[in-house]
Design a protein around this motif. Structure first.
Motif, mmCIF file in Angstrom:
data_model
loop_
_atom_site.group_PDB
_atom_site.id
_atom_site.type_symbol
_atom_site.label_atom_id
_atom_site.label_comp_id
_atom_site.label_asym_id
_atom_site.label_seq_id
_atom_site.Cartn_x
_atom_site.Cartn_y
_atom_site.Cartn_z
ATOM 1 N N LEU A 182 0.819 -1.579 -0.343
ATOM 2 C CA LEU A 182 0.111 0.081 -0.565
ATOM 3 C C LEU A 182 0.996 1.567 0.312
ATOM 4 N N PHE A 183 1.769 1.332 0.772
ATOM 5 C CA PHE A 183 2.402 2.418 1.105
ATOM 6 C C PHE A 183 4.266 2.029 -0.200
ATOM 7 N N ASN A 184 3.402 2.687 -0.684
ATOM 8 C CA ASN A 184 4.652 1.785 -2.309
ATOM 9 C C ASN A 184 6.037 2.451 -2.179
ATOM 10 N N HIS A 185 6.148 3.682 -1.632
ATOM 11 C CA HIS A 185 7.394 4.212 -1.864
ATOM 12 C C HIS A 185 7.942 4.134 -0.476
ATOM 13 N N ASP A 186 7.974 4.129 0.564
ATOM 14 C CA ASP A 186 7.712 4.231 1.674
ATOM 15 C C ASP A 186 7.980 3.520 2.286
ATOM 16 N N LEU A 187 9.576 2.897 3.013
ATOM 17 C CA LEU A 187 9.347 1.538 4.326
ATOM 18 C C LEU A 187 9.401 2.176 5.402
ATOM 19 N N ALA A 188 9.656 3.115 5.773
ATOM 20 C CA ALA A 188 9.306 3.523 7.276
ATOM 21 C C ALA A 188 7.731 3.247 7.754
ATOM 22 N N VAL A 189 7.014 3.844 6.920
ATOM 23 C CA VAL A 189 5.356 3.772 7.906
ATOM 24 C C VAL A 189 4.792 2.256 8.129
ATOM 25 N N PRO A 190 5.432 1.592 7.289
ATOM 26 C CA PRO A 190 4.974 0.393 7.392
ATOM 27 C C PRO A 190 5.693 -1.075 8.029
ATOM 28 N N SER A 191 7.120 -0.276 8.720
ATOM 29 C CA SER A 191 8.106 -1.287 9.035
ATOM 30 C C SER A 191 7.237 -0.763 10.207
ATOM 31 N N MET A 192 7.048 0.249 10.920
ATOM 32 C CA MET A 192 6.740 0.831 12.668
ATOM 33 C C MET A 192 5.707 0.301 12.763
ATOM 34 N N ILE A 193 5.122 0.066 11.924
ATOM 35 C CA ILE A 193 3.598 -0.009 11.981
ATOM 36 C C ILE A 193 3.426 -1.753 12.175
ATOM 37 N N ALA A 194 3.558 -2.706 11.058
ATOM 38 C CA ALA A 194 4.368 -3.770 11.125
ATOM 39 C C ALA A 194 4.492 -4.418 12.917
ATOM 40 N N ILE A 195 5.629 -3.627 12.685
ATOM 41 C CA ILE A 195 6.285 -4.202 14.368
ATOM 42 C C ILE A 195 5.691 -4.121 15.816
ATOM 43 N N LEU A 196 4.857 -2.748 15.368
ATOM 44 C CA LEU A 196 4.033 -2.815 16.621
ATOM 45 C C LEU A 196 3.340 -3.246 16.627
ATOM 46 N N LEU A 197 2.776 -4.313 15.981
ATOM 47 C CA LEU A 197 1.394 -4.914 15.584
ATOM 48 C C LEU A 197 2.525 -6.109 16.292
ATOM 49 N N GLY A 198 3.295 -6.809 15.722
ATOM 50 C CA GLY A 198 4.268 -7.733 16.042
ATOM 51 C C GLY A 198 4.332 -7.559 17.198
ATOM 52 N N LEU A 199 5.046 -6.916 18.341
ATOM 53 C CA LEU A 199 5.712 -6.523 19.584
ATOM 54 C C LEU A 199 4.321 -6.957 20.070
ATOM 55 N N GLY A 200 3.388 -5.879 20.225
ATOM 56 C CA GLY A 200 1.429 -6.034 20.861
ATOM 57 C C GLY A 200 1.298 -7.776 20.270
ATOM 58 N N THR A 201 0.993 -8.364 19.331
ATOM 59 C CA THR A 201 0.615 -9.931 19.378
ATOM 60 C C THR A 201 1.820 -10.699 19.833
ATOM 61 N N GLY A 202 3.015 -10.686 19.692
ATOM 62 C CA GLY A 202 3.641 -11.309 20.719
ATOM 63 C C GLY A 202 3.891 -10.920 21.859
ATOM 64 N N TYR A 203 3.906 -9.795 22.480
ATOM 65 C CA TYR A 203 3.603 -9.802 23.921
ATOM 66 C C TYR A 203 2.865 -10.380 23.976
ATOM 67 N N PHE A 204 1.005 -10.713 23.824
ATOM 68 C CA PHE A 204 -0.241 -10.417 24.604
ATOM 69 C C PHE A 204 -0.300 -12.583 24.731
ATOM 70 N N ALA A 205 0.266 -12.330 23.081
ATOM 71 C CA ALA A 205 0.295 -14.141 23.475
ATOM 72 C C ALA A 205 1.056 -14.271 24.118
ATOM 73 N N GLY A 206 2.121 -14.574 24.566
ATOM 74 C CA GLY A 206 2.911 -15.150 25.492
ATOM 75 C C GLY A 206 2.548 -14.821 27.089
ATOM 76 N N LYS A 207 1.448 -13.957 27.385
ATOM 77 C CA LYS A 207 1.674 -13.185 28.607
ATOM 78 C C LYS A 207 1.323 -13.909 29.079
ATOM 79 N N PRO A 208 0.508 -14.872 29.174
ATOM 80 C CA PRO A 208 -0.574 -15.830 29.753
ATOM 81 C C PRO A 208 0.183 -17.044 30.048
ATOM 82 N N ILE A 209 1.453 -16.655 29.351
ATOM 83 C CA ILE A 209 2.093 -18.616 29.766
ATOM 84 C C ILE A 209 3.682 -18.113 30.109
ATOM 85 N N SER A 210 4.553 -16.982 29.808
ATOM 86 C CA SER A 210 5.913 -16.942 30.720
ATOM 87 C C SER A 210 6.322 -15.772 30.116
ATOM 88 N N VAL A 211 6.886 -15.356 31.049
ATOM 89 C CA VAL A 211 8.218 -14.059 30.020
ATOM 90 C C VAL A 211 9.225 -14.249 29.226
#
Length: 284
Positions: A56-85
């Motif tokens: 979607l952001f054909n000429h920009d790597l900064a915005v896609p990278s930041m949004i995707a990394i933030l989602l990955g951080l949140g998803t990985g954290y909350f998926a692992g939180k009930p299990i262990s640190v």
């Protein structure tokens, strides 16, 4: 582009569904299975979202990278939180890697129905496997395991089959792309002579490893056009830009003319949109 937007909605919803399931069944998810769940969903959610945003952001790597990394951080954290640190940390690190790789891949390849669908199917495959891991922990405590064909196995077969068909289609398109310039060369040359008779035209082929000419020499005071010729759509060079000359051109397949007028003697720089390949225009 609507397909990419729908894909993003699916990725977010299914990732949320996995997180909810880990909280509901956290008593049965410990150790290695829990860490694999957090890592897998964190990696795939950020990778697939990064790919779609890179398209979607054909000429920009900064915005896609930041949004995707933030989602990955949140998803990985909350998926692992009930299990262990450790599971949360594993998921977060996987989310960072997936976000960076996905955004680069989407920006390099651009929009393609086949690739968008293929990435979606890959995500659904991993989603099914993760659900099976979550369900297996509960099944082992309640009832003996039953033999049969699982959903993840069916999803795997579908993914492999679609991948084989996609590779065949892409190879066929590349073969046709390599033939089309030869078939239509005479017509394009006639049109080119009629429309650009007053310009000194310099052709540059877009290759897989950069430009056929990295240093272009033009005469001052002579109207000049540079023709960036893109023979195939399967290249990471999607655009050409120059801060010195003030242009940013998205490359269509075939001829792409950039007109240079009244340039003073000197050296001007240009590069591809990904800042991987560079060239200069020297006016003498």
């Amino acid at each position: 582009m609507l397909l990419s937007i729908l894909s993003i909605i699916i990725i977010v919803c299914l990732s949320g569904y996995i997180i909810l399931n880990t909280y509901k069944r956290k008593e049965n998810l410990t150790g290695m299975p829990g860490m694999m769940i957090a890592m897998s969903i964190g990696m795939m959610a950020s990778l697939c979202l990064g790919f779609q945003l890179g398209v979607l952001f054909n000429h920009d790597l900064a915005v896609p990278s930041m949004i995707a990394i933030l989602l990955g951080l949140g998803t990985g954290y909350f998926a692992g939180k009930p299990i262990s640190v450790l599971a949360s940390l594993d998921g977060m690190l996987a989310g960072i890697m997936g976000g960076m790789m996905g955004a680069m891949l989407g920006s390099m390849l651009g929009f393609s129905y086949i690739m968008v669908l293929f990435v979606d199917i890959l995500f659904i495959l991993i989603f099914c496997v993760v659900l099976q891991i979550i369900g297996s922990g509960v099944a082992e405590t309640k009832a003996p395991k039953k033999d049969g064909i699982s959903v993840s196995f069916i999803a795997g077969v579908v993914t492999v089959a679609f991948g084989i068909v996609s590779i065949g289609v892409l190879l066929l398109n590349q073969y046709q792309d390599s033939r089309n310039p030869t078939v239509h060369a005479a017509t394009k040359e006639q049109t080119f002579v009629q429309e650009n008779v007053s310009y000194d035209v310099i052709p540059i082929d877009i290759q897989s490893n950069g430009f056929s000419q990295n240093n272009i020499v033009v005469q001052a005071g002579v109207p000049t056009q540079i023709n960036f010729i893109k023979h195939s759509g399967y290249t990471c060079i999607k655009s050409i830009e120059s801060a010195d000359l003030g242009f940013d051109v998205y490359l269509e397949k075939g001829d792409n003319y950039i007109t240079l007028k009244d340039l003073k003697p000197g050296t001007y720089h240009f590069n591809c949109g990904m800042y991987m390949y560079y060239g200069t225009i020297t006016v003498v």
